[in-house]
Design an enzyme around this catalytic site. Structure first.
Site, PDB file in Angstrom:
ATOM      1  N   ARG A 247      12.035  -2.335  -3.780  1.00 18.17           N
ATOM      2  CA  ARG A 247      11.360  -1.295  -3.003  1.00 18.17           C
ATOM      3  C   ARG A 247      10.738  -1.836  -1.714  1.00 18.17           C
ATOM      4  O   ARG A 247      10.695  -1.147  -0.707  1.00 18.17           O
ATOM      5  CB  ARG A 247      10.257  -0.633  -3.845  1.00 18.17           C
TER       6      ARG A 247
ATOM      7  N   TYR B 229       8.317  -3.046   3.868  1.00 24.61           N
ATOM      8  CA  TYR B 229       8.898  -2.701   5.177  1.00 24.61           C
ATOM      9  C   TYR B 229       8.743  -3.809   6.220  1.00 24.61           C
ATOM     10  O   TYR B 229       9.689  -4.159   6.904  1.00 24.61           O
ATOM     11  CB  TYR B 229       8.301  -1.382   5.704  1.00 24.61           C
TER      12      TYR B 229
ATOM     13  N   THR C 234       3.647   3.499  -7.772  1.00 25.97           N
ATOM     14  CA  THR C 234       4.856   4.097  -7.186  1.00 25.97           C
ATOM     15  C   THR C 234       5.237   5.381  -7.904  1.00 25.97           C
ATOM     16  O   THR C 234       5.589   6.389  -7.274  1.00 25.97           O
ATOM     17  CB  THR C 234       6.040   3.112  -7.294  1.00 25.97           C
TER      18      THR C 234
ATOM     19  N   TYR D  85       1.709  -7.072  -7.413  1.00 25.94           N
ATOM     20  CA  TYR D  85       2.888  -6.282  -7.811  1.00 25.94           C
ATOM     21  C   TYR D  85       4.044  -6.673  -6.916  1.00 25.94           C
ATOM     22  O   TYR D  85       4.027  -6.426  -5.707  1.00 25.94           O
ATOM     23  CB  TYR D  85       2.573  -4.791  -7.706  1.00 25.94           C
TER      24      TYR D  85
ATOM     25  N   ILE E 289       4.020  -2.686 -17.564  1.00 25.60           N
ATOM     26  CA  ILE E 289       3.518  -1.464 -16.917  1.00 25.60           C
ATOM     27  C   ILE E 289       4.739  -0.580 -16.762  1.00 25.60           C
ATOM     28  O   ILE E 289       5.656  -0.883 -16.010  1.00 25.60           O
ATOM     29  CB  ILE E 289       2.822  -1.754 -15.582  1.00 25.60           C
TER      30      ILE E 289
ATOM     31  N   LYS F 215       2.380  -7.972 -11.826  1.00 23.55           N
ATOM     32  CA  LYS F 215       3.410  -7.068 -12.346  1.00 23.55           C
ATOM     33  C   LYS F 215       4.702  -7.484 -11.655  1.00 23.55           C
ATOM     34  O   LYS F 215       4.869  -7.285 -10.456  1.00 23.55           O
ATOM     35  CB  LYS F 215       3.059  -5.601 -12.039  1.00 23.55           C
TER      36      LYS F 215
END
Length: 296
Positions: free
Chosen positions: A141, A110, A47, A136, A207, A165
């Protein structure tokens, strides 16, 4: 194999020239800055790399250039994720750079799939991928959470799904993952400010975003945590809280790029729809930076 991803990973920014093209000299300077700063591995095009705004050709060039400059010094992870499962599978299948040790793949965004949809997405990718996969989970997000149950189900069912993550911010979720995961499956913090408590719980590192700018400070802190020296780590952790807050105050990676510009590592240009950090934020970041390190 999995111990390559213990410690401090950094999700690299993609430096841009003022005309918006990729700044490869800035990227070279950044990679060397991170190697010199004691970082353990690099994540290219997550990202923080503004991957959503890069073309297929740009992505390949950035991955190849990163591998070339790194020159085998640190393990490399490629960010390949999205919400079109078939397209991501194709991208993973056609990923050719043999300098990379794993793929970081974000939970589909989304579309808001069910947990079964998330499971089937990663099952499809796992069966296609020659490289190990790091899950992840970043609900802030993606718009959907990958549950601890789904994470552990994937970890048990697919040997090449080696880590997650986790950026859900939910300690209930972290607890469940730690309790129910396979012994060799890795929990990695996806949020800088909670790396210390997550490592206390059993995570193997972070991370990071702020590590782009402050690799030495962050890697020292993470190493202290991994050695179990939380008494020493706590003051360092607390000293980074304000600059971390500021780096995210106007979105990622605008804040960390502003800091990198102040360090003379690369410029602060971002691609729309992101915009540069404000004058006020730059001033606050500079003040924090001054208190933490001597400017380069």
């Amino acid at each position: 194999m999995n111990n390559k991803f213990h410690g401090t990973g950094v999700a690299l920014v993609t430096p841009f020239n003022t005309d918006g093209t990729v700044d490869y000299q800035g990227l070279k300077k950044l990679i060397n800055h991170l190697v010199d700063g004691g970082i353990d591995y690099l994540v290219s095009l997550g990202t923080t790399g503004e991957t959503a705004t890069l073309s297929k050709d740009e992505k390949k060039k950035v991955w190849d250039f990163t591998a070339e400059i790194n020159n085998g010094r640190l393990p490399l992870v490629a960010g390949i994720g999205g919400n079109d499962t078939i397209a991501i599978g194709e991208a993973i299948q056609t990923f050719e750079n043999n300098q990379y040790s794993a793929i970081l793949s974000v939970s589909p965004y989304y579309s808001k799939p069910t947990q079964e949809g998330v499971y089937q997405h990663y099952k499809y990718l796992s069966e296609l991928s020659e490289l190990p996969i790091i899950l992840y989970n970043v609900p802030g997000r993606t718009g959907s959470n990958m549950s601890a149950e789904t994470t552990c189900r994937l970890a048990h069912d697919f040997k090449n799904i080696i880590a997650t993550k986790e950026a859900s911010g939910s300690f209930e979720q972290f607890n469940q993952i730690m309790r129910d995961k396979p012994a060799d499956f890795l929990l990695i913090s996806g949020d800088d400010p909670i790396a210390l408590p997550m490592i206390a719980l059993g995570a193997v590192g972070v991370i990071s975003v702020i590590g782009n700018a402050l690799p030495l400070q962050l890697s020292t802190l993470i190493n202290q945590c991994l050695q179990g020296d939380f008494t020493k780590a706590l003051p360092a952790h607390l000293s980074l809280l304000e600059i971390t807050r500021l780096m995210f105050a106007e979105g990622n990676p605008a804040g960390v790029k502003a800091t990198l510009k102040q360090l003379n590592i690369c410029g602060d240009t971002v691609r729309l729809p992101l915009v540069k950090a404000s004058v006020e934020l730059n001033k606050s970041l500079a003040e924090q930076l001054e208190s933490l390190i001597t400017l380069a």
